[in-house]
Scaffold this motif. Structure first.
Motif, PDB file in Angstrom:
ATOM      1  N   VAL A  97       0.830  -1.028   0.035  1.00 13.93           N
ATOM      2  CA  VAL A  97      -0.060   0.111  -0.042  1.00 13.93           C
ATOM      3  C   VAL A  97       1.010   1.255   0.019  1.00 13.93           C
ATOM      4  N   GLU A  98       0.440   2.211  -0.760  1.00 13.29           N
ATOM      5  CA  GLU A  98       0.854   3.641  -0.490  1.00 13.29           C
ATOM      6  C   GLU A  98      -0.186   4.358  -0.580  1.00 13.29           C
ATOM      7  N   PRO A  99      -0.476   5.188   0.667  1.00 15.85           N
ATOM      8  CA  PRO A  99      -1.660   5.776   0.971  1.00 15.85           C
ATOM      9  C   PRO A  99      -1.799   7.052   0.215  1.00 15.85           C
ATOM     10  N   ASN A 100      -2.976   7.650   0.235  1.00 17.00           N
ATOM     11  CA  ASN A 100      -3.446   9.007  -0.377  1.00 17.00           C
ATOM     12  C   ASN A 100      -2.790  10.104   0.642  1.00 17.00           C
ATOM     13  N   ALA A 101      -2.584  11.166   0.481  1.00 16.20           N
ATOM     14  CA  ALA A 101      -2.164  12.259   1.241  1.00 16.20           C
ATOM     15  C   ALA A 101      -3.462  12.796   2.246  1.00 16.20           C
ATOM     16  N   ILE A 102      -4.134  11.856   2.854  1.00 10.83           N
ATOM     17  CA  ILE A 102      -5.414  12.251   3.614  1.00 10.83           C
ATOM     18  C   ILE A 102      -5.104  13.356   4.810  1.00 10.83           C
ATOM     19  N   PRO A 103      -4.281  13.088   5.474  1.00 12.85           N
ATOM     20  CA  PRO A 103      -4.019  13.992   6.407  1.00 12.85           C
ATOM     21  C   PRO A 103      -3.963  15.541   6.174  1.00 12.85           C
ATOM     22  N   GLU A 104      -3.158  15.574   4.776  1.00  8.00           N
ATOM     23  CA  GLU A 104      -3.240  17.025   4.173  1.00  8.00           C
ATOM     24  C   GLU A 104      -4.366  17.503   3.731  1.00  8.00           C
ATOM     25  N   LEU A 105      -5.351  16.689   3.305  1.00 10.83           N
ATOM     26  CA  LEU A 105      -6.629  17.124   2.690  1.00 10.83           C
ATOM     27  C   LEU A 105      -7.522  17.168   4.050  1.00 10.83           C
ATOM     28  N   ILE A 106      -7.487  16.738   5.093  1.00 11.84           N
ATOM     29  CA  ILE A 106      -8.251  16.980   6.320  1.00 11.84           C
ATOM     30  C   ILE A 106      -7.939  18.167   6.849  1.00 11.84           C
ATOM     31  N   ALA A 107      -6.839  18.661   6.547  1.00  7.46           N
ATOM     32  CA  ALA A 107      -6.195  19.807   7.317  1.00  7.46           C
ATOM     33  C   ALA A 107      -6.833  21.081   6.287  1.00  7.46           C
ATOM     34  N   ALA A 108      -6.446  20.908   4.987  1.00  6.96           N
ATOM     35  CA  ALA A 108      -6.922  21.804   4.045  1.00  6.96           C
ATOM     36  C   ALA A 108      -8.346  22.258   4.057  1.00  6.96           C
ATOM     37  N   LEU A 109      -9.160  21.121   4.480  1.00  8.97           N
ATOM     38  CA  LEU A 109     -10.706  21.379   4.189  1.00  8.97           C
ATOM     39  C   LEU A 109     -11.245  21.513   5.640  1.00  8.97           C
ATOM     40  N   GLY A 110     -10.649  21.420   6.724  1.00  8.16           N
ATOM     41  CA  GLY A 110     -11.336  21.652   7.979  1.00  8.16           C
ATOM     42  C   GLY A 110     -11.841  20.314   8.439  1.00  8.16           C
ATOM     43  N   VAL A 111     -11.794  19.133   8.005  1.00 10.19           N
ATOM     44  CA  VAL A 111     -12.540  18.089   8.296  1.00 10.19           C
ATOM     45  C   VAL A 111     -12.422  17.647   9.667  1.00 10.19           C
ATOM     46  N   GLN A 112     -13.933  17.358  10.368  1.00 10.97           N
ATOM     47  CA  GLN A 112     -13.994  17.229  11.603  1.00 10.97           C
ATOM     48  C   GLN A 112     -14.191  15.769  12.001  1.00 10.97           C
ATOM     49  N   ALA A 113     -14.679  15.110  11.097  1.00 18.26           N
ATOM     50  CA  ALA A 113     -15.215  13.625  11.129  1.00 18.26           C
ATOM     51  C   ALA A 113     -14.555  12.919   9.833  1.00 18.26           C
ATOM     52  N   VAL A 114     -14.376  11.486   9.911  1.00 21.02           N
ATOM     53  CA  VAL A 114     -13.842  10.592   8.954  1.00 21.02           C
ATOM     54  C   VAL A 114     -14.925   9.406   9.002  1.00 21.02           C
ATOM     55  N   PHE A 115     -15.256   8.983   8.221  1.00 19.56           N
ATOM     56  CA  PHE A 115     -16.300   7.699   8.040  1.00 19.56           C
ATOM     57  C   PHE A 115     -15.737   7.048   7.011  1.00 19.56           C
ATOM     58  N   CYS A 116     -15.603   5.627   7.235  1.00 17.82           N
ATOM     59  CA  CYS A 116     -15.046   4.514   6.386  1.00 17.82           C
ATOM     60  C   CYS A 116     -16.018   3.816   5.808  1.00 17.82           C
ATOM     61  N   ASN A 117     -16.103   3.412   4.563  1.00 19.02           N
ATOM     62  CA  ASN A 117     -17.233   2.590   3.990  1.00 19.02           C
ATOM     63  C   ASN A 117     -16.629   1.176   3.929  1.00 19.02           C
ATOM     64  N   GLY A 118     -17.018   0.624   5.139  1.00 18.82           N
ATOM     65  CA  GLY A 118     -16.584  -0.964   5.199  1.00 18.82           C
ATOM     66  C   GLY A 118     -15.290  -1.055   6.109  1.00 18.82           C
ATOM     67  N   ALA A 119     -15.179  -2.357   6.406  1.00 17.22           N
ATOM     68  CA  ALA A 119     -14.072  -2.916   7.145  1.00 17.22           C
ATOM     69  C   ALA A 119     -12.734  -2.629   6.546  1.00 17.22           C
ATOM     70  N   ALA A 120     -12.583  -2.940   5.367  1.00 22.33           N
ATOM     71  CA  ALA A 120     -11.020  -2.974   4.711  1.00 22.33           C
ATOM     72  C   ALA A 120     -10.645  -1.369   4.932  1.00 22.33           C
ATOM     73  N   ALA A 121     -11.314  -0.223   4.563  1.00 17.53           N
ATOM     74  CA  ALA A 121     -11.288   1.149   4.364  1.00 17.53           C
ATOM     75  C   ALA A 121     -10.847   1.529   5.917  1.00 17.53           C
ATOM     76  N   ALA A 122     -11.730   0.957   6.853  1.00 16.90           N
ATOM     77  CA  ALA A 122     -11.445   1.262   8.359  1.00 16.90           C
ATOM     78  C   ALA A 122     -10.146   0.791   8.782  1.00 16.90           C
ATOM     79  N   ARG A 123      -9.878  -0.345   8.433  1.00 16.94           N
ATOM     80  CA  ARG A 123      -8.463  -1.032   8.804  1.00 16.94           C
ATOM     81  C   ARG A 123      -7.469  -0.178   8.063  1.00 16.94           C
ATOM     82  N   LEU A 124      -7.542  -0.050   6.973  1.00 14.52           N
ATOM     83  CA  LEU A 124      -6.266   0.724   6.017  1.00 14.52           C
ATOM     84  C   LEU A 124      -6.241   2.384   6.710  1.00 14.52           C
TER      85      LEU A 124
END
Length: 176
Positions: A97-124
């Motif tokens: 796995v090479e992950p996406n730059a999600i921490p940067e996206l969270i910071a840029a958009l002001g995200v306050q909650a993260v939801f994973c569509n299914g167990a695999a996404a949550a685990r990853l």
């Protein structure tokens, strides 16, 4: 079936700000073929999100309507993985796995909650993203047709309860 190295995945969908981020694991072969998230015609994601927001369900190939459904409701949509090795569409087979730059996206958009569509996404997400992002994710039942054990009503209740605080006017429970 042999492993195939795939990627990059799809670019994120969002407006200037987003209170909540919905993450999948990696685009399925059907999604990669269509060039957009949840591209399998039997995936329940788009009809579910439309029901929760009170919007009409977008046609299968109407990517512009799907983007509007995300952006007009203050959401962001992406996948945990940028590149990986996978067998077919099996999330259980994902490796390298090479992950996406999600921490940067969270910071840029002001995200306050993260939801994973299914167990695999949550685990990853927990393994590759959460330590850097600092936000725990809520695992929701997968909208995949492979998750046929989750009845549509249960899917709507779980997603509706989780997303209600993040949708303008709350989730549309009249259609649930």
């Amino acid at each position: 079936m042999e492993y195939t190295r795939v990627g990059p995945g799809l670019p994120p969908v969002h407006g200037a700000r987003a209170g909540a981020l919905i993450l999948g694991s990696f685009p399925s072969p059907k999604s990669r073929e269509q060039g957009f998230f949840y591209g399998h015609p039997q995936n329940r994601f788009w009809p579910l999100l439309a029901a929760l927001t009170g919007a009409p369900a977008p046609a299968h190939g109407d990517i512009a309507a799907k983007k509007r459904l995300i952006t007009e409701n203050g959401l962001a949509l992406w996948d945990v993985i940028r590149f990986c090795s996978i067998r077919g569409a099996s999330d259980a087979s994902i490796r390298d796995v090479e992950p996406n730059a999600i921490p940067e996206l969270i910071a840029a958009l002001g995200v306050q909650a993260v939801f994973c569509n299914g167990a695999a996404a949550a685990r990853l997400y927990a393994r590759y993203i959460q330590p850097a992002a600092g936000l725990a994710a809520v695992r929701l039942p997968s909208t995949s047709p492979a998750n046929a054990a989750c009845a549509p009503d249960a899917l709507r209740r779980a997603w509706g309860a989780a997303l209600a605080p993040w949708l303008p006017g709350g989730a549309n429970f009249e259609k649930l």
